[in-house]
Design a protein around this motif. Sequence first.
Motif, PDB file in Angstrom:
ATOM      1  N   ASN A  73       0.812  -1.216   0.000  1.00  0.00           N
ATOM      2  CA  ASN A  73       0.000   0.000   0.000  1.00  0.00           C
ATOM      3  C   ASN A  73       0.846   1.268   0.000  1.00  0.00           C
ATOM      4  O   ASN A  73       0.361   2.335  -0.335  1.00  0.00           O
ATOM      5  CB  ASN A  73      -0.952   0.014   1.197  1.00  0.00           C
ATOM      6  CG  ASN A  73      -2.108  -0.942   0.995  1.00  0.00           C
ATOM      7  OD1 ASN A  73      -2.453  -1.281  -0.128  1.00  0.00           O
ATOM      8  ND2 ASN A  73      -2.689  -1.392   2.074  1.00  0.00           N
ATOM      9  N   THR A  74       2.094   1.159   0.368  1.00  0.00           N
ATOM     10  CA  THR A  74       2.959   2.342   0.378  1.00  0.00           C
ATOM     11  C   THR A  74       3.619   2.598  -0.980  1.00  0.00           C
ATOM     12  O   THR A  74       4.210   3.649  -1.182  1.00  0.00           O
ATOM     13  CB  THR A  74       4.077   2.199   1.428  1.00  0.00           C
ATOM     14  OG1 THR A  74       4.948   1.123   1.041  1.00  0.00           O
ATOM     15  CG2 THR A  74       3.511   1.941   2.813  1.00  0.00           C
ATOM     16  N   LEU A  75       3.502   1.660  -1.899  1.00  0.00           N
ATOM     17  CA  LEU A  75       4.203   1.773  -3.176  1.00  0.00           C
ATOM     18  C   LEU A  75       3.513   2.657  -4.204  1.00  0.00           C
ATOM     19  O   LEU A  75       4.158   3.236  -5.062  1.00  0.00           O
ATOM     20  CB  LEU A  75       4.433   0.385  -3.775  1.00  0.00           C
ATOM     21  CG  LEU A  75       5.321  -0.528  -2.949  1.00  0.00           C
ATOM     22  CD1 LEU A  75       5.418  -1.892  -3.604  1.00  0.00           C
ATOM     23  CD2 LEU A  75       6.704   0.081  -2.781  1.00  0.00           C
ATOM     24  N   HIS A  76       2.203   2.725  -4.132  1.00  0.00           N
ATOM     25  CA  HIS A  76       1.473   3.518  -5.125  1.00  0.00           C
ATOM     26  C   HIS A  76       0.243   4.114  -4.444  1.00  0.00           C
ATOM     27  O   HIS A  76      -0.536   3.394  -3.820  1.00  0.00           O
ATOM     28  CB  HIS A  76       1.050   2.631  -6.300  1.00  0.00           C
ATOM     29  CG  HIS A  76       0.648   3.411  -7.502  1.00  0.00           C
ATOM     30  ND1 HIS A  76      -0.552   4.073  -7.589  1.00  0.00           N
ATOM     31  CD2 HIS A  76       1.297   3.628  -8.673  1.00  0.00           C
ATOM     32  CE1 HIS A  76      -0.641   4.672  -8.762  1.00  0.00           C
ATOM     33  NE2 HIS A  76       0.473   4.406  -9.442  1.00  0.00           N
ATOM     34  N   SER A  77       0.059   5.401  -4.592  1.00  0.00           N
ATOM     35  CA  SER A  77      -1.026   6.083  -3.873  1.00  0.00           C
ATOM     36  C   SER A  77      -2.418   5.693  -4.366  1.00  0.00           C
ATOM     37  O   SER A  77      -3.393   5.822  -3.638  1.00  0.00           O
ATOM     38  CB  SER A  77      -0.855   7.598  -3.982  1.00  0.00           C
ATOM     39  OG  SER A  77      -0.913   8.006  -5.343  1.00  0.00           O
ATOM     40  N   ASN A  78      -2.527   5.200  -5.594  1.00  0.00           N
ATOM     41  CA  ASN A  78      -3.839   4.844  -6.145  1.00  0.00           C
ATOM     42  C   ASN A  78      -4.192   3.374  -5.956  1.00  0.00           C
ATOM     43  O   ASN A  78      -5.281   2.955  -6.351  1.00  0.00           O
ATOM     44  CB  ASN A  78      -3.903   5.180  -7.633  1.00  0.00           C
ATOM     45  CG  ASN A  78      -3.893   6.669  -7.869  1.00  0.00           C
ATOM     46  OD1 ASN A  78      -4.301   7.449  -7.016  1.00  0.00           O
ATOM     47  ND2 ASN A  78      -3.399   7.082  -9.014  1.00  0.00           N
ATOM     48  N   ILE A  79      -3.305   2.583  -5.412  1.00  0.00           N
ATOM     49  CA  ILE A  79      -3.567   1.157  -5.219  1.00  0.00           C
ATOM     50  C   ILE A  79      -3.584   0.869  -3.724  1.00  0.00           C
ATOM     51  O   ILE A  79      -2.633   1.151  -3.011  1.00  0.00           O
ATOM     52  CB  ILE A  79      -2.493   0.294  -5.912  1.00  0.00           C
ATOM     53  CG1 ILE A  79      -2.503   0.547  -7.411  1.00  0.00           C
ATOM     54  CG2 ILE A  79      -2.737  -1.190  -5.615  1.00  0.00           C
ATOM     55  CD1 ILE A  79      -1.407  -0.185  -8.167  1.00  0.00           C
ATOM     56  N   LYS A  80      -4.690   0.308  -3.270  1.00  0.00           N
ATOM     57  CA  LYS A  80      -4.818  -0.057  -1.865  1.00  0.00           C
ATOM     58  C   LYS A  80      -5.271  -1.508  -1.779  1.00  0.00           C
ATOM     59  O   LYS A  80      -6.292  -1.886  -2.333  1.00  0.00           O
ATOM     60  CB  LYS A  80      -5.845   0.823  -1.140  1.00  0.00           C
ATOM     61  CG  LYS A  80      -5.429   2.268  -1.045  1.00  0.00           C
ATOM     62  CD  LYS A  80      -4.220   2.446  -0.170  1.00  0.00           C
ATOM     63  CE  LYS A  80      -3.717   3.855  -0.183  1.00  0.00           C
ATOM     64  NZ  LYS A  80      -2.300   3.969  -0.068  1.00  0.00           N
TER      65      LYS A  80
END
Length: 137
Positions: free
Chosen positions: A26-33
């Motif tokens: 979740n910390t790698l890309h702001s649009n992917i959770k």
Amino acid sequence: MEAFEEEAIRDSEKKPKCWLRSEYLNTLHSNIKFTMETEKDGVLHFMDVLVKRTNNNKLAHGVYRKKTHTDRYLNAAFHHYPQQKRSLIKTLVHRAETICDDESRPEELKQIKEALTKNGYKEKDIDRVCRTQRTRI
């Protein structure tokens, strides 16, 4: 997903011996959770599959719809190619055939017929498409 995970592992400072999806992704890309669902009252849903634990501790499965689902589909009165309308029926029936177990399938097929009827489809047209798929509603 696999490529995303491989990139995450490759770029991490510490290489894990065992990879389990975690909050790190979740910390790698702001649009992917990434989230995790847990079983509640013997029920768990994943995408459009509803998995239920039966009384004898076996799993049953059917189609899952969100609470916000409205049963609105391409209306039969709309000016679209007839094949698009037939494909809608085929798609819904195919989903029922592939996802539902034997016990939940009749109820799902009944629900499909009701929804399509509300969207202007004639029973004979629904039945005709279902006959080509060897399915009875």
